[in-house]
Design a protein around this motif. Structure first.
Motif, PDB file in Angstrom:
ATOM      1  N   GLU A  23     -35.888 -63.321   5.747  1.00  0.00           N
ATOM      2  CA  GLU A  23     -35.415 -64.545   6.379  1.00  0.00           C
ATOM      3  C   GLU A  23     -34.656 -65.436   5.404  1.00  0.00           C
ATOM      4  O   GLU A  23     -33.754 -66.177   5.808  1.00  0.00           O
ATOM      5  CB  GLU A  23     -36.593 -65.318   6.979  1.00  0.00           C
ATOM      6  N   ALA A  24     -35.027 -65.391   4.126  1.00  0.00           N
ATOM      7  CA  ALA A  24     -34.336 -66.223   3.140  1.00  0.00           C
ATOM      8  C   ALA A  24     -32.852 -65.874   3.062  1.00  0.00           C
ATOM      9  O   ALA A  24     -32.003 -66.745   2.853  1.00  0.00           O
ATOM     10  CB  ALA A  24     -34.991 -66.056   1.770  1.00  0.00           C
ATOM     11  N   LYS A  57     -26.493 -68.578   7.046  1.00  0.00           N
ATOM     12  CA  LYS A  57     -26.269 -69.648   8.025  1.00  0.00           C
ATOM     13  C   LYS A  57     -25.979 -70.999   7.377  1.00  0.00           C
ATOM     14  O   LYS A  57     -25.613 -71.955   8.066  1.00  0.00           O
ATOM     15  CB  LYS A  57     -27.506 -69.794   8.914  1.00  0.00           C
ATOM     16  N   SER A  58     -26.144 -71.070   6.068  1.00  0.00           N
ATOM     17  CA  SER A  58     -26.148 -72.370   5.391  1.00  0.00           C
ATOM     18  C   SER A  58     -24.762 -72.945   5.132  1.00  0.00           C
ATOM     19  O   SER A  58     -24.643 -74.096   4.719  1.00  0.00           O
ATOM     20  CB  SER A  58     -26.894 -72.254   4.052  1.00  0.00           C
ATOM     21  N   ARG A  59     -23.712 -72.154   5.373  1.00  0.00           N
ATOM     22  CA  ARG A  59     -22.383 -72.648   5.048  1.00  0.00           C
ATOM     23  C   ARG A  59     -21.343 -71.978   5.937  1.00  0.00           C
ATOM     24  O   ARG A  59     -21.570 -70.923   6.522  1.00  0.00           O
ATOM     25  CB  ARG A  59     -22.051 -72.375   3.584  1.00  0.00           C
ATOM     26  N   PHE A  60     -20.172 -72.607   6.016  1.00  0.00           N
ATOM     27  CA  PHE A  60     -19.021 -72.032   6.687  1.00  0.00           C
ATOM     28  C   PHE A  60     -18.035 -71.543   5.623  1.00  0.00           C
ATOM     29  O   PHE A  60     -17.911 -72.141   4.556  1.00  0.00           O
ATOM     30  CB  PHE A  60     -18.344 -73.067   7.587  1.00  0.00           C
ATOM     31  N   GLY A  61     -17.350 -70.455   5.932  1.00  0.00           N
ATOM     32  CA  GLY A  61     -16.361 -69.897   5.017  1.00  0.00           C
ATOM     33  C   GLY A  61     -16.911 -68.726   4.238  1.00  0.00           C
ATOM     34  O   GLY A  61     -17.625 -68.898   3.251  1.00  0.00           O
ATOM     35  N   TRP A  62     -16.602 -67.508   4.729  1.00  0.00           N
ATOM     36  CA  TRP A  62     -17.102 -66.287   4.090  1.00  0.00           C
ATOM     37  C   TRP A  62     -16.014 -65.227   4.065  1.00  0.00           C
ATOM     38  O   TRP A  62     -15.136 -65.196   4.934  1.00  0.00           O
ATOM     39  CB  TRP A  62     -18.296 -65.727   4.856  1.00  0.00           C
ATOM     40  N   PRO A  89     -20.024 -65.022   8.305  1.00  0.00           N
ATOM     41  CA  PRO A  89     -20.082 -63.767   7.533  1.00  0.00           C
ATOM     42  C   PRO A  89     -20.239 -62.550   8.439  1.00  0.00           C
ATOM     43  O   PRO A  89     -21.300 -61.941   8.515  1.00  0.00           O
ATOM     44  CB  PRO A  89     -21.315 -63.975   6.653  1.00  0.00           C
ATOM     45  N   VAL A  90     -19.163 -62.178   9.139  1.00  0.00           N
ATOM     46  CA  VAL A  90     -19.223 -61.044  10.052  1.00  0.00           C
ATOM     47  C   VAL A  90     -19.332 -59.747   9.269  1.00  0.00           C
ATOM     48  O   VAL A  90     -18.985 -59.681   8.080  1.00  0.00           O
ATOM     49  CB  VAL A  90     -17.983 -61.012  10.969  1.00  0.00           C
TER      50      VAL A  90
END
Length: 452
Positions: free
Chosen positions: A13-14, A20-25, A108-109
């Motif tokens: 889970e970590a 999920k903690s950020r946008f842009g991957w 992050p697809v």
């Protein structure tokens, strides 16, 4: 000296929280020959985050890929980071990891193609790439990149694989230096590469000149009258395939010996496990221990004596009863300090031997346990000590953690005359005995009895 720092890992889970903690991957698909994790693994390497996206395993296996944070307008920079990470990861784990393509976006697809040539194997539950070397030298970075290409192409296109391996050496030397280096290192090769060198010499060939003329130039050029590797001539293909072992051996030798880039196996043999705690010792004490000396006074240990240490089974956090335990030296032998580690309630005690002379730390498993001297043993003590004991017998990695310092890893225990038991099974048995009133002091002997 190339730095090989501690590399934090996260699982389960970590990892999902990180994703999920950020946008842009940016996510790069990879072709890999190393065992790849089935589940996602987050690592922090050289101050950058990377997530090895798990394959899921089984019939529903998906292509491996790597995700890394990527701000808007920084796709090229993020891609370059992934290429370097892939180069080092493949080298470190004894194979190759090569980028096949990438996609960027806010999320992050997953990315990859089932048609991409890869020999990916599903790895164990906890993928470990700790202590991977940091590459700051741009020449070494290029050498690793060429090696990555050479290893990936080896079973796809042997001539181009040969050319990539040659570039590893060619990119590091002038022409004269390269000739001299190859000549000096041919006799240092082993296995099939050594056999091929002997075969070429038996034919009266200058092996270094042969590798350049009949290999490098023959692959790279197609001159009218010169030697080439003709794609339609089996003999040409066989010649390059036979010489490939030599060129691959030279490329690997350059990186390992000349550039000093360790792989996982070499680092396991050479890394000083006690290094994170050196800063706590007075200089004279450290020098004496490393020279195999024996200490006379506990005060000689400086900040290391009476410190606080958490004991954990990697990659899990330390349980409460093994967190911030008191660390005290209780014995010495040449180059070695024996430590007793006790929790504040004095119910759980563990022992370790720090061999500063040889850079190793050992769990003294037979000298630890649970004691109910003050009647304060609780179920959690029994549970976590039992899990610790049987996990160590089952080859789990133990880490000793002092706040502000990298963890110190202990040697994997090789049990003798012990039949390893499933840790969770033994936890259930120990708790059952504890609840029946046998108490904490009996728990340790009961656990060891089941282990034998």
């Amino acid at each position: 000296m190339i730095d090989t720092p501690y590399v934090p890992h996260l699982f389960g889970e970590a990892v999902q929280e990180k994703l999920k903690s950020r946008f842009g991957w940016l996510t790069a698909g990879v072709a890999s020959s190393i065992p790849w994790p089935q589940d996602d693994v987050w690592v922090l390497y050289d101050n950058h985050e990377y997530v090895l996206r798990g394959t899921n395993g089984g019939e529903d296996k998906r292509p491996p890929c790597i995700s890394t944070p990527c701000a808007q307008g920084e796709v090229d920079a993020a891609t370059t980071r992934v290429y370097l990470f892939a180069s080092v990861l493949g080298w470190f784990k004894g194979g190759h990891v090569d980028v096949t393509g990438y996609v960027s976006g806010s999320r992050p697809v997953l990315y990859g193609s089932r048609d991409t040539f890869t020999t990916t194997l599903d790895g164990g539950k906890y993928f470990n790439c700790n202590y991977m070397p940091i590459i700051n030298d741009d020449r070494i970075r290029k050498a690793l990149a060429f090696l990555r290409e050479g290893r990936r192409l080896r079973y796809v296109h042997e001539p181009y694989s040969f050319l990539s391996f040659f570039k590893v050496v060619e990119s590091q030397f002038s022409s004269k230096e390269r000739i001299a280096w190859i000549h000096d290192n041919l006799d240092q090769l082993d296995g099939d590469a050594r056999k091929r060198v002997a075969e070429l010499r038996a034919q009266g060939l200058d092996v270094g000149k042969h590798l350049y003329d009949s290999g490098r130039c023959a692959v790279a050029h197609a001159s009218l009258d010169g030697v080439i590797v003709d794609p339609d001539i089996p003999a040409d293909r066989r010649r390059i395939a036979d010489d490939l072992d030599v060129m691959a051996g030279l490329a690997s030798r350059y990186l390992k010996v000349e550039a000093g880039v360790p792989d996982d196996i070499e680092l396991y043999k050479s890394r000083d496990r006690t290094l994170p705690w050196h800063v706590l010792l007075p200089a004279r004490t450290l020098e004496a221990l490393q020279a195999g000396g024996t200490l006379r006074y506990m005060s000689a240990l400086g900040q290391l004596q009476e410190n606080r240490v958490s004991v954990r089974l990697w990659p899990h956090d330390a349980p409460e009863c093994m967190r911030k335990m008191r660390l005290a030296a209780e014995g010495y032998s040449p180059g070695v300090v024996m430590f007793l580690v006790v929790n504040d309630r004095e119910t759980v005690f563990l022992r370790f031997a720090m061999d500063f002379a040889n850079g190793r730390v050992h769990t003294m498993l037979e000298d630890g346990g649970v004691t109910d001297q003050f009647g304060e043993v609780i179920e959690e003590d029994i549970e976590h000590y039992t899990r610790y004991f049987h996990s160590v017998v089952g080859n789990a990695l133990v880490e000793l953690c002092i706040d502000g310092l990298d963890p110190v890893s202990c040697e994997i225990l090789i049990p003798v005359n012990i039949i390893p038991q499933a840790p969770e099974k033994m936890v259930a048995l120990a708790l059952e005995q504890f609840r029946k009133g046998k108490g904490g002091s009996a728990a340790n002997s009961e656990q060891q009895q089941h282990a034998e």
